[in-house]
Design a protein around this motif. Structure first.
Motif, PDB file in Angstrom:
ATOM      1  N   ALA A  38      -4.955   0.184   9.080  1.00 24.94           N
ATOM      2  CA  ALA A  38      -3.894  -0.784   9.342  1.00 24.94           C
ATOM      3  C   ALA A  38      -4.438  -2.202   9.286  1.00 24.94           C
ATOM      4  CB  ALA A  38      -3.256  -0.507  10.705  1.00 24.94           C
ATOM      5  N   LYS A  39      -5.583  -2.415   9.897  1.00 25.53           N
ATOM      6  CA  LYS A  39      -6.133  -3.763  10.000  1.00 25.53           C
ATOM      7  C   LYS A  39      -6.735  -4.248   8.689  1.00 25.53           C
ATOM      8  CE  LYS A  39      -9.211  -6.548  12.883  1.00 25.53           C
ATOM      9  NZ  LYS A  39     -10.089  -6.526  14.053  1.00 25.53           N
ATOM     10  N   TYR A  40      -7.542  -3.418   8.038  1.00 26.02           N
ATOM     11  CA  TYR A  40      -8.315  -3.878   6.888  1.00 26.02           C
ATOM     12  C   TYR A  40      -7.690  -3.569   5.539  1.00 26.02           C
ATOM     13  CZ  TYR A  40     -11.819  -4.570  10.461  1.00 26.02           C
ATOM     14  OH  TYR A  40     -12.478  -4.994  11.600  1.00 26.02           O
ATOM     15  N   LYS A  41      -6.873  -2.551   5.451  1.00 28.93           N
ATOM     16  CA  LYS A  41      -6.290  -2.178   4.154  1.00 28.93           C
ATOM     17  C   LYS A  41      -4.826  -2.592   4.041  1.00 28.93           C
ATOM     18  CE  LYS A  41      -9.887   0.192   2.629  1.00 28.93           C
ATOM     19  NZ  LYS A  41     -10.514   0.108   1.353  1.00 28.93           N
ATOM     20  N   ALA A  42      -4.019  -2.178   5.013  1.00 28.05           N
ATOM     21  CA  ALA A  42      -2.586  -2.443   4.941  1.00 28.05           C
ATOM     22  C   ALA A  42      -2.232  -3.826   5.483  1.00 28.05           C
ATOM     23  CB  ALA A  42      -1.809  -1.371   5.697  1.00 28.05           C
ATOM     24  N   LYS A  43      -3.116  -4.393   6.285  1.00 29.68           N
ATOM     25  CA  LYS A  43      -2.910  -5.718   6.888  1.00 29.68           C
ATOM     26  C   LYS A  43      -1.674  -5.763   7.787  1.00 29.68           C
ATOM     27  CE  LYS A  43      -6.201  -7.566   4.291  1.00 29.68           C
ATOM     28  NZ  LYS A  43      -7.534  -7.466   4.718  1.00 29.68           N
ATOM     29  N   ILE A  44      -1.458  -4.679   8.537  1.00 30.59           N
ATOM     30  CA  ILE A  44      -0.387  -4.610   9.522  1.00 30.59           C
ATOM     31  C   ILE A  44      -0.965  -4.027  10.802  1.00 30.59           C
ATOM     32  CG2 ILE A  44       1.510  -4.419   7.876  1.00 30.59           C
ATOM     33  CD1 ILE A  44       1.543  -1.415   8.327  1.00 30.59           C
ATOM     34  N   GLY A  45      -0.197  -3.997  11.845  1.00 30.21           N
ATOM     35  CA  GLY A  45      -0.656  -3.434  13.102  1.00 30.21           C
ATOM     36  C   GLY A  45      -0.666  -1.915  13.082  1.00 30.21           C
ATOM     37  N   GLU A  46      -1.464  -1.358  13.967  1.00 31.14           N
ATOM     38  CA  GLU A  46      -1.583   0.103  14.083  1.00 31.14           C
ATOM     39  C   GLU A  46      -0.227   0.755  14.365  1.00 31.14           C
ATOM     40  OE1 GLU A  46      -3.495   3.342  17.214  1.00 31.14           O
ATOM     41  OE2 GLU A  46      -3.772   1.203  17.567  1.00 31.14           O
ATOM     42  N   LYS A  47       0.530   0.175  15.300  1.00 33.95           N
ATOM     43  CA  LYS A  47       1.829   0.750  15.659  1.00 33.95           C
ATOM     44  C   LYS A  47       2.776   0.736  14.472  1.00 33.95           C
ATOM     45  CE  LYS A  47       1.648  -0.243  20.576  1.00 33.95           C
ATOM     46  NZ  LYS A  47       2.259  -0.938  21.707  1.00 33.95           N
ATOM     47  N   ARG A  48       2.737  -0.325  13.685  1.00 35.97           N
ATOM     48  CA  ARG A  48       3.611  -0.420  12.511  1.00 35.97           C
ATOM     49  C   ARG A  48       3.253   0.636  11.469  1.00 35.97           C
ATOM     50  NH1 ARG A  48       8.237  -3.526  12.958  1.00 35.97           N
ATOM     51  NH2 ARG A  48       7.750  -5.317  14.218  1.00 35.97           N
ATOM     52  N   MET A  86       0.850  -1.174   0.000  1.00 32.62           N
ATOM     53  CA  MET A  86       0.000   0.000   0.000  1.00 32.62           C
ATOM     54  C   MET A  86       0.892   1.233   0.000  1.00 32.62           C
ATOM     55  SD  MET A  86      -3.106   0.755   2.637  1.00 32.62           S
ATOM     56  CE  MET A  86      -4.442   1.655   1.946  1.00 32.62           C
ATOM     57  N   LYS A  87       0.609   2.142  -0.877  1.00 31.31           N
ATOM     58  CA  LYS A  87       1.383   3.367  -1.011  1.00 31.31           C
ATOM     59  C   LYS A  87       0.976   4.377   0.067  1.00 31.31           C
ATOM     60  CE  LYS A  87       3.099   2.001  -4.992  1.00 31.31           C
ATOM     61  NZ  LYS A  87       4.313   1.308  -4.981  1.00 31.31           N
ATOM     62  N   ILE A  88       1.899   5.257   0.394  1.00 32.07           N
ATOM     63  CA  ILE A  88       1.625   6.272   1.425  1.00 32.07           C
ATOM     64  C   ILE A  88       0.470   7.167   1.011  1.00 32.07           C
ATOM     65  CG2 ILE A  88       2.582   8.324   2.545  1.00 32.07           C
ATOM     66  CD1 ILE A  88       5.121   6.793   2.963  1.00 32.07           C
ATOM     67  N   LYS A  89       0.400   7.502  -0.270  1.00 34.17           N
ATOM     68  CA  LYS A  89      -0.707   8.336  -0.760  1.00 34.17           C
ATOM     69  C   LYS A  89      -2.040   7.656  -0.511  1.00 34.17           C
ATOM     70  CE  LYS A  89      -2.394  10.863  -4.819  1.00 34.17           C
ATOM     71  NZ  LYS A  89      -3.444  11.420  -4.076  1.00 34.17           N
ATOM     72  N   GLU A  90      -2.116   6.351  -0.712  1.00 32.32           N
ATOM     73  CA  GLU A  90      -3.349   5.612  -0.471  1.00 32.32           C
ATOM     74  C   GLU A  90      -3.731   5.665   1.010  1.00 32.32           C
ATOM     75  OE1 GLU A  90      -3.189   2.078  -3.792  1.00 32.32           O
ATOM     76  OE2 GLU A  90      -1.811   1.945  -2.085  1.00 32.32           O
ATOM     77  N   VAL A  91      -2.742   5.543   1.869  1.00 35.46           N
ATOM     78  CA  VAL A  91      -2.997   5.623   3.315  1.00 35.46           C
ATOM     79  C   VAL A  91      -3.526   7.004   3.671  1.00 35.46           C
ATOM     80  CG1 VAL A  91      -1.950   5.565   5.610  1.00 35.46           C
ATOM     81  CG2 VAL A  91      -1.284   3.869   3.903  1.00 35.46           C
ATOM     82  N   MET A 102     -10.735  10.382   4.720  1.00 33.89           N
ATOM     83  CA  MET A 102     -12.170  10.072   4.653  1.00 33.89           C
ATOM     84  C   MET A 102     -12.752  10.014   6.060  1.00 33.89           C
ATOM     85  SD  MET A 102     -12.379   7.132   1.802  1.00 33.89           S
ATOM     86  CE  MET A 102     -11.641   7.334   0.205  1.00 33.89           C
ATOM     87  N   PRO A 103     -13.941  10.592   6.248  1.00 28.24           N
ATOM     88  CA  PRO A 103     -14.569  10.582   7.573  1.00 28.24           C
ATOM     89  C   PRO A 103     -14.806   9.154   8.070  1.00 28.24           C
ATOM     90  CG  PRO A 103     -15.746  12.064   6.075  1.00 28.24           C
ATOM     91  CD  PRO A 103     -14.739  11.317   5.257  1.00 28.24           C
ATOM     92  N   GLY A 104     -14.497   8.940   9.341  1.00 27.44           N
ATOM     93  CA  GLY A 104     -14.722   7.642   9.960  1.00 27.44           C
ATOM     94  C   GLY A 104     -13.541   6.692   9.862  1.00 27.44           C
ATOM     95  N   ASN A 105     -12.607   6.985   8.987  1.00 22.25           N
ATOM     96  CA  ASN A 105     -11.430   6.122   8.873  1.00 22.25           C
ATOM     97  C   ASN A 105     -10.398   6.515   9.913  1.00 22.25           C
ATOM     98  OD1 ASN A 105     -12.366   4.515   6.851  1.00 22.25           O
ATOM     99  ND2 ASN A 105     -11.171   5.446   5.231  1.00 22.25           N
ATOM    100  N   THR A 106      -9.812   5.520  10.529  1.00 23.23           N
ATOM    101  CA  THR A 106      -8.770   5.744  11.517  1.00 23.23           C
ATOM    102  C   THR A 106      -7.554   4.923  11.137  1.00 23.23           C
ATOM    103  OG1 THR A 106      -9.498   3.899  12.889  1.00 23.23           O
ATOM    104  CG2 THR A 106     -10.486   6.062  13.366  1.00 23.23           C
ATOM    105  N   VAL A 107      -6.445   5.209  11.777  1.00 22.10           N
ATOM    106  CA  VAL A 107      -5.226   4.449  11.532  1.00 22.10           C
ATOM    107  C   VAL A 107      -5.464   2.980  11.869  1.00 22.10           C
ATOM    108  CG1 VAL A 107      -2.823   4.138  12.237  1.00 22.10           C
ATOM    109  CG2 VAL A 107      -3.720   6.429  11.896  1.00 22.10           C
ATOM    110  N   VAL A 108      -6.224   2.731  12.915  1.00 20.46           N
ATOM    111  CA  VAL A 108      -6.505   1.356  13.334  1.00 20.46           C
ATOM    112  C   VAL A 108      -7.232   0.599  12.224  1.00 20.46           C
ATOM    113  CG1 VAL A 108      -7.760  -0.074  15.000  1.00 20.46           C
ATOM    114  CG2 VAL A 108      -6.598   1.986  15.766  1.00 20.46           C
ATOM    115  N   LYS A 109      -8.286   1.194  11.672  1.00 19.85           N
ATOM    116  CA  LYS A 109      -9.068   0.536  10.617  1.00 19.85           C
ATOM    117  C   LYS A 109      -8.237   0.319   9.358  1.00 19.85           C
ATOM    118  CE  LYS A 109     -13.596   2.264  12.021  1.00 19.85           C
ATOM    119  NZ  LYS A 109     -14.721   3.136  11.644  1.00 19.85           N
TER     120      LYS A 109
END
Length: 125
Positions: free
Chosen positions: A21-31, A1-6, A12-19
């Motif tokens: 990380a988990k559903y798009k990037a498939k890594i942990g929030e801290k990572r 996943m590219k940084i621009k995509e992140v 977008m409203p409602g999106n968080t780093v946690v969501k």
């Protein structure tokens, strides 16, 4: 996943780093946060809130977030305290069956194996 995509997902409203990380990037929030920080981005809690580029040079928008995650090459230092070690008890599991209050199992005796494998008395059918 590219940084621009992140960053687009985070805007977008409602999106968080946690969501993300988990559903798009498939890594942990801290990572994911680590990757953004290593890429030169910082989170500002004042208006306007969000992730902003604070690094030097051109933004790495089209680089993968995985390029900015540092890889741990060694295991963390773990303090290993054993209650038996602290009490000064030395254990040789090859020669000791019982030592003080600690029971140490070194394997089954031939008699125990015979009992356990008998169809009428043991645990084997």
């Amino acid at each position: 996943m590219k940084i621009k995509e992140v960053l687009d997902e985070l805007s977008m409203p409602g999106n968080t780093v946690v969501k993300i990380a988990k559903y798009k990037a498939k890594i942990g929030e801290k990572r994911l946060k680590e990757a953004l920080h290593n890429a030169g981005y910082e989170y500002r809690n004042k208006n306007p809130k969000g992730w902003f580029y604070a690094g030097e040079g051109e933004q790495p928008l089209y680089q993968s977030v995985f390029e900015f995650i540092s890889v741990q090459t060694s295991l963390p230092d773990v303090k290993q305290n054993s209650p038996r070690k602290q009490q000064g008890i030395s254990l040789d599991v090859n020669s000791v069956r019982n030592e003080g209050e600690y029971n140490i199992h070194t394997g089954f005796t031939p008699e125990e194996v015979a009992i356990l494998t008998e169809p009428d008395k043991g645990i084997c059918p």
